[in-house]
Design a protein around this motif. Structure first.
Motif, PDB file in Angstrom:
ATOM      1  N   ALA A 297       0.814  -1.220   0.000  1.00 23.38           N
ATOM      2  CA  ALA A 297       0.000   0.000   0.000  1.00 23.38           C
ATOM      3  C   ALA A 297       0.846   1.269   0.000  1.00 23.38           C
ATOM      4  N   LEU A 298       2.153   1.138   0.177  1.00 19.49           N
ATOM      5  CA  LEU A 298       3.011   2.316   0.288  1.00 19.49           C
ATOM      6  C   LEU A 298       3.081   3.131  -1.005  1.00 19.49           C
ATOM      7  N   PRO A 299       3.154   2.526  -2.200  1.00 21.89           N
ATOM      8  CA  PRO A 299       3.158   3.347  -3.414  1.00 21.89           C
ATOM      9  C   PRO A 299       1.921   4.234  -3.537  1.00 21.89           C
ATOM     10  N   ALA A 300       0.767   3.716  -3.159  1.00 13.16           N
ATOM     11  CA  ALA A 300      -0.457   4.508  -3.245  1.00 13.16           C
ATOM     12  C   ALA A 300      -0.420   5.679  -2.268  1.00 13.16           C
ATOM     13  N   LEU A 301       0.135   5.445  -1.059  1.00 13.55           N
ATOM     14  CA  LEU A 301       0.266   6.523  -0.093  1.00 13.55           C
ATOM     15  C   LEU A 301       1.186   7.620  -0.629  1.00 13.55           C
ATOM     16  N   ALA A 302       2.307   7.203  -1.249  1.00 21.11           N
ATOM     17  CA  ALA A 302       3.249   8.177  -1.799  1.00 21.11           C
ATOM     18  C   ALA A 302       2.610   8.958  -2.933  1.00 21.11           C
ATOM     19  N   ALA A 303       1.883   8.267  -3.831  1.00 20.75           N
ATOM     20  CA  ALA A 303       1.239   8.947  -4.961  1.00 20.75           C
ATOM     21  C   ALA A 303       0.182   9.936  -4.484  1.00 20.75           C
TER      22      ALA A 303
ATOM     23  N   LEU B 294      15.099   4.213   7.820  1.00 20.88           N
ATOM     24  CA  LEU B 294      14.181   4.626   6.763  1.00 20.88           C
ATOM     25  C   LEU B 294      13.460   3.405   6.198  1.00 20.88           C
ATOM     26  N   GLY B 295      12.140   3.452   6.152  1.00 22.15           N
ATOM     27  CA  GLY B 295      11.367   2.286   5.730  1.00 22.15           C
ATOM     28  C   GLY B 295      11.002   2.266   4.261  1.00 22.15           C
ATOM     29  N   PHE B 296      10.768   3.462   3.663  1.00 23.23           N
ATOM     30  CA  PHE B 296      10.286   3.509   2.274  1.00 23.23           C
ATOM     31  C   PHE B 296      10.649   4.876   1.691  1.00 23.23           C
ATOM     32  N   SER B 297      11.007   4.858   0.406  1.00 27.13           N
ATOM     33  CA  SER B 297      11.294   6.131  -0.263  1.00 27.13           C
ATOM     34  C   SER B 297      10.721   6.111  -1.676  1.00 27.13           C
ATOM     35  N   TYR B 298      10.319   7.304  -2.139  1.00 24.16           N
ATOM     36  CA  TYR B 298       9.749   7.456  -3.479  1.00 24.16           C
ATOM     37  C   TYR B 298      10.294   8.752  -4.077  1.00 24.16           C
ATOM     38  N   LEU B 299      10.765   8.664  -5.306  1.00 23.55           N
ATOM     39  CA  LEU B 299      11.285   9.839  -5.995  1.00 23.55           C
ATOM     40  C   LEU B 299      10.682   9.887  -7.400  1.00 23.55           C
TER      41      LEU B 299
END
Length: 437
Positions: A316-322, A356-361
């Motif tokens: 679910a993390l990509p959706a949270l980042a988006a 750090l648990g998750f990163s999005y760039l």
């Protein structure tokens, strides 16, 4: 006045003197030639009482501390230790399940371990490779091939394979042919090849040394001059070797000069770290610390620091980042599972980076989008999605140890000793040209 000797008397006297001279020469020669043989009794060997570790307790992996014995006395003692009469089943085949980069790193870690421990000897290399795989499946040891081979590499004492911390990798480099042969043995072992003779052995040593741990293990076989052991009791049986290894192999900085896989991996890890630092340093401000609810703290218009909801699913993390980035053409999004570890200032310290648990760039202008998970917190089927910087292992340069011809009883020796400088090379082999440690 003494009368002169007669001719006969002179002859007799001369014969007596000649006899005495002959006895003075021949007598000592006979004594030397027939001197009694003085037999020195072998030095008494005192080992700690053997202990069978119960199933409820994981056995301790002891450092290799050797009894103070000459090679001759050690061989004599080892000859008195009987081989176990219990069954010696072959280990189950192992097939590496990681991606191509991790397989390459595992192969070169294995190749280095077997070559520097056994020399350019295929039989010995296969035996050592099986021990590495056995340790990989045993809960007392690390869960990666590189972790097993380089266990304790950052310590002056305590490493399990001595070449990883005694400077051997910098003192001696194998020939191209020797390295190729070792990689072939390593690749076979990671593709299902089994060396049946050593069974489930997790320890070994050469026959000219006696480690103190020997009393708690069962001697099961010999391969050339190496003796192989497994733990006594349940921990030496097949059911004890059911641990599933990890598929993400660490980068070993020590192998950068020998292995392209570790050279490339180290460079990528350093590049990832540099890019992360650069992206963080560009405009990050203070983060708003989260309370009991998920918090998104804007640091600048394009950068977000996030504390993730409790027990958040990895998928679910990509959706949270988006959702957090919205329609921004450029967005940096970094998330921690522990709100207390969100960076209050920049740059990040090592603890904040590691947690750090998750990163999005996202950078739509250049068509770039990158998502990375900390795979120690979130399991991913695709290891390419893991933060590589989290698995980098950097060795501390080992201290220079002066060579010694004797081993005091209190000296802890790191790992299994290799062939001594005076050993006769096995025909067709290229032993490691370094003094044993």
């Amino acid at each position: 006045m003494t009368p002169p000797l007669s001719a006969r008397g002179t002859t007799v006297l001369r014969a007596i003197l000649v006899g005495i001279s002959a006895l003075a020469i021949v007598g000592p020669a006979l004594v030397v030639a027939n001197a009694p043989v003085i037999v020195h009794p072998p030095k008494r060997v005192t080992l700690p009482a053997g202990r069978i570790v119960p199933q409820a307790e994981v056995p301790e992996v002891e450092p290799v501390r050797l009894v103070d014995l000459t090679p001759e006395d050690a061989r004599a003692f080892n000859a008195t230790v009987p081989f176990s009469t219990d069954p010696n089943p072959a280990a189950r085949p192992f097939r590496f399940a990681g991606g191509p980069d991790d397989l390459a790193r595992a192969t070169d870690c294995m190749a280095a371990g077997i070559l520097y421990e056994a020399g350019d000897d295929t039989l010995g290399e296969r035996a050592v490779a099986q021990v590495v795989l056995n340790r990989l499946h045993h809960p007392a040891f690390p869960k990666t091939v590189c972790g097993v081979v380089f266990e304790g590499q950052d310590r002056a004492t305590g490493c399990q394979f001595s070449f990883s911390c005694d400077g051997a990798l910098t003192r001696w480099h194998p020939t191209d042919d020797a390295w190729r042969r070792a990689r072939e043995v390593a690749a076979a072992s990671l593709s299902g090849a089994v060396f049946k003779q050593v069974g489930y052995a997790t320890h070994y040593h050469t026959d000219w040394v006696v480690p103190y741990w020997q009393s708690s293990l069962d001697k099961i076989t010999a391969v050339n001059t190496h003796l192989f052991f497994r733990w006594s009791g349940w921990w030496g049986t097949p059911p004890a070797f059911g641990r599933h290894p990890e598929t993400v192999e660490p980068v070993i900085a020590q192998l950068a000069d020998l292995s392209d896989a570790h050279k490339t991996g180290a460079a990528l890890a350093e590049a990832d770290a540099a890019l992360a630092e650069a992206s963080i340093a560009m405009g990050f401000g203070a983060a708003t610390e989260a309370a009991s609810t998920p918090a998104t703290a804007p640091v600048d218009s394009d950068t977000l620091l996030v504390t993730l909801p409790r027990n958040q699913a990895a998928d679910a993390l990509p959706a949270l980042a988006a959702q957090a980035c919205g329609d921004k053409p450029f967005c940096r999004y970094m998330a921690w599972t522990d709100g207390t570890k969100v960076a209050p200032s920049l740059p990040l310290d090592p603890t904040q980076t590691a947690s750090l648990g998750f990163s999005y760039l996202r950078d739509r202008a250049s068509g770039y989008e990158k998502l990375l998970w900390n795979c120690r917190q979130f399991k991913r089927a695709d290891v390419a999605q893991c933060m590589k910087v989290q698995v980098t292992m950097t060795a501390v340069p080992p201290p220079v140890v002066a060579a010694s011809t004797s081993v005091p009883a209190t000296t802890e020796l790191n790992g299994v000793r290799r062939k001594p400088a005076t050993a006769v090379p096995v025909p067709g082999s290229t032993p490691v040209p370094s003094a044993p440690k």
